[in-house]
Design a protein around this motif. Structure first.
Motif, mmCIF file in Angstrom:
data_model
loop_
_atom_site.group_PDB
_atom_site.id
_atom_site.type_symbol
_atom_site.label_atom_id
_atom_site.label_comp_id
_atom_site.label_asym_id
_atom_site.label_seq_id
_atom_site.Cartn_x
_atom_site.Cartn_y
_atom_site.Cartn_z
ATOM 1 N N THR A 1 -78.511 -34.735 -83.375
ATOM 2 C CA THR A 1 -78.063 -33.486 -83.473
ATOM 3 C C THR A 1 -78.237 -33.022 -82.018
ATOM 4 O O THR A 1 -79.448 -33.215 -81.235
ATOM 5 C CB THR A 1 -79.059 -32.530 -84.321
ATOM 6 N N THR A 2 -77.551 -32.163 -81.204
ATOM 7 C CA THR A 2 -77.862 -31.509 -79.993
ATOM 8 C C THR A 2 -78.214 -30.131 -80.243
ATOM 9 O O THR A 2 -77.636 -29.304 -81.084
ATOM 10 C CB THR A 2 -76.659 -31.464 -79.196
ATOM 11 N N ILE A 3 -79.224 -29.583 -79.649
ATOM 12 C CA ILE A 3 -79.626 -28.206 -79.945
ATOM 13 C C ILE A 3 -79.370 -27.366 -78.372
ATOM 14 O O ILE A 3 -79.854 -27.833 -77.524
ATOM 15 C CB ILE A 3 -81.227 -28.088 -80.085
ATOM 16 N N PHE A 4 -78.556 -26.656 -78.675
ATOM 17 C CA PHE A 4 -78.014 -25.793 -77.255
ATOM 18 C C PHE A 4 -79.132 -24.854 -77.072
ATOM 19 O O PHE A 4 -79.345 -23.682 -77.950
ATOM 20 C CB PHE A 4 -76.775 -25.024 -77.603
ATOM 21 N N VAL A 5 -79.436 -24.739 -76.035
ATOM 22 C CA VAL A 5 -80.492 -23.621 -75.485
ATOM 23 C C VAL A 5 -79.990 -23.006 -74.335
ATOM 24 O O VAL A 5 -80.239 -23.236 -73.289
ATOM 25 C CB VAL A 5 -81.942 -24.044 -75.063
ATOM 26 N N ASP A 6 -78.958 -21.966 -74.754
ATOM 27 C CA ASP A 6 -78.118 -21.685 -73.591
ATOM 28 C C ASP A 6 -77.711 -20.188 -73.502
ATOM 29 O O ASP A 6 -76.651 -19.719 -73.218
ATOM 30 C CB ASP A 6 -76.792 -22.452 -73.823
ATOM 31 N N GLY A 7 -78.396 -19.353 -74.498
ATOM 32 C CA GLY A 7 -78.105 -17.722 -74.527
ATOM 33 C C GLY A 7 -76.782 -17.533 -74.868
ATOM 34 O O GLY A 7 -76.100 -16.691 -74.742
ATOM 35 N N GLY A 8 -76.121 -18.604 -75.477
ATOM 36 C CA GLY A 8 -74.458 -18.449 -75.840
ATOM 37 C C GLY A 8 -73.582 -18.818 -75.079
ATOM 38 O O GLY A 8 -72.513 -18.570 -75.261
ATOM 39 N N MET A 9 -73.769 -19.388 -73.974
ATOM 40 C CA MET A 9 -73.126 -20.063 -73.020
ATOM 41 C C MET A 9 -71.772 -20.947 -73.757
ATOM 42 O O MET A 9 -70.793 -20.721 -73.158
ATOM 43 C CB MET A 9 -73.700 -20.819 -71.780
ATOM 44 N N THR A 10 -72.027 -21.552 -74.708
ATOM 45 C CA THR A 10 -71.035 -22.429 -75.462
ATOM 46 C C THR A 10 -70.314 -21.693 -76.367
ATOM 47 O O THR A 10 -69.444 -22.237 -77.116
ATOM 48 C CB THR A 10 -71.791 -23.590 -75.947
ATOM 49 N N LEU A 11 -70.040 -20.444 -76.239
ATOM 50 C CA LEU A 11 -69.584 -19.345 -77.363
ATOM 51 C C LEU A 11 -68.327 -18.936 -76.833
ATOM 52 O O LEU A 11 -67.735 -18.004 -77.561
ATOM 53 C CB LEU A 11 -70.529 -18.347 -77.975
ATOM 54 N N TYR A 12 -67.837 -19.651 -75.769
ATOM 55 C CA TYR A 12 -66.535 -18.941 -75.116
ATOM 56 C C TYR A 12 -66.518 -17.517 -74.588
ATOM 57 O O TYR A 12 -65.931 -16.795 -75.406
ATOM 58 C CB TYR A 12 -65.264 -19.307 -76.285
ATOM 59 N N PRO A 13 -67.711 -17.273 -73.703
ATOM 60 C CA PRO A 13 -67.954 -15.737 -73.529
ATOM 61 C C PRO A 13 -66.730 -15.063 -73.054
ATOM 62 O O PRO A 13 -66.658 -13.861 -73.071
ATOM 63 C CB PRO A 13 -68.985 -15.968 -72.349
#
Ligand code: BGC
Length: 284
Positions: free
Chosen positions: A266-278
């Protein structure tokens, strides 16, 4: 405790984490600065012995300062220089690990670089260097780790034979113009991690990635060190703050511990939502 120690940035040594990794031995590559440094501190604080890998002789003083800081707080660490893209150096590092700590239980394959350029002017050297450190380096360290886990066999310290954490990036999924070499390396890390996880799961070896977004480190200073840059960066981060190295380090400790024993591939994204198509926060 000297003044400089009490003002050093790692919150882990001041406010220790639960000792989730007691009795375990960790190799953190690229550990003399940035995310790697915070991960090494956090692992030590969680009770692990730590090999602080640093890439070049010029980083020796920083690595030694870090080792001394960990020791001063009752932890156990030592430093080893090695360019992770060179097979013979990686093999020699694992020989030294066996001498110093007996074995290794956790690899954090963190060493990574950027050599940015517009695609048309990107040199083969820029391409090769980034792929060599970011992808081949993780391959070599992961391969030696798997060999060492198997040689050593199970211990009482963990339910797993070994754990590998690959330091990826949001750019394993987000394309990045001007950084084609870097994004290609992290895309490679993603499928290397998943394929390896599938292959070694029956051996009780867990392999996962952490994908940081924008974390405040020297690698991306330009993106945060002026108010204008910071404001523009916030357009990409729904959580509206930059990440700190401790955000990643806490995740790494937990992911390496038996608390995460059923997590692999698994990849855990630690990104404050950067991968959520802001870009879709409004409209669409
Ligand atoms: C890069 C940083 C960048 C971040 C978000 C990371 O993987 O190393 O330079 O700020 O991704 O784009």
């Amino acid at each position: 405790m000297t003044e400089s120690r009490s003002t050093l940035p790692s919150p882990f040594l001041k406010r220790p984490a639960p000792r989730l990794l007691a009795g375990q031995r960790v190799l953190v590559t690229g550990a003399s600065s940035g995310i790697g440094k915070a991960v090494a501190m956090a692992m030590a604080s969680a009770g692990a012995d730590v090999c602080v890998n640093y890439p070049v002789e010029a980083e020796l003083d920083r690595a030694m300062e870090e080792v001394e800081e960990i020791r001063a707080h009752g932890g156990n660490a030592w430093a080893h220089q090695c360019d992770v893209s060179r097979e013979a150096e990686v093999v020699a590092m694992f020989d030294r690990i066996r001498k110093e700590m007996g074995s290794v239980d956790i690899l954090v394959a963190n060493a990574g670089i950027q050599r940015d350029a517009p695609f048309e002017s990107m040199t083969l050297d820029q391409w090769n260097h980034v792929l060599a450190v970011n992808l081949t380096g993780q391959f070599l360290c992961a391969r030696e780790s798997v060999r060492e886990f198997r040689r050593r066999g199970m211990t009482e310290a963990s339910r797993a034979l070994g754990k590998i954490i690959c330091m990826s990036s949001v750019h394993e999924v987000i394309p990045w113009a001007g950084h084609v070499n870097y994004a290609a390396s992290k895309g490679g890390v993603m499928l290397m991690m998943k394929s390896l996880a599938q292959e070694v799961a029956p051996l009780r070896i867990r392999v996962n990635s952490i994908a940081p977004g924008a974390i405040r480190t020297p690698i991306n200073r330009e993106a945060w060190d002026t108010p204008e840059a910071y404001q523009s960066l916030m357009r990409l981060i729904p959580a509206k703050r930059i990440g700190e190295t401790e955000d990643v380090a806490r995740t790494a400790v937990w992911l390496a511990s038996d608390e995460a024993d059923y997590i692999t591939g698994t990849t855990i994204f630690v990104d404050g939502g950067m991968t959520l198509y802001p870009g879709f926060e409004a409209g669409g």
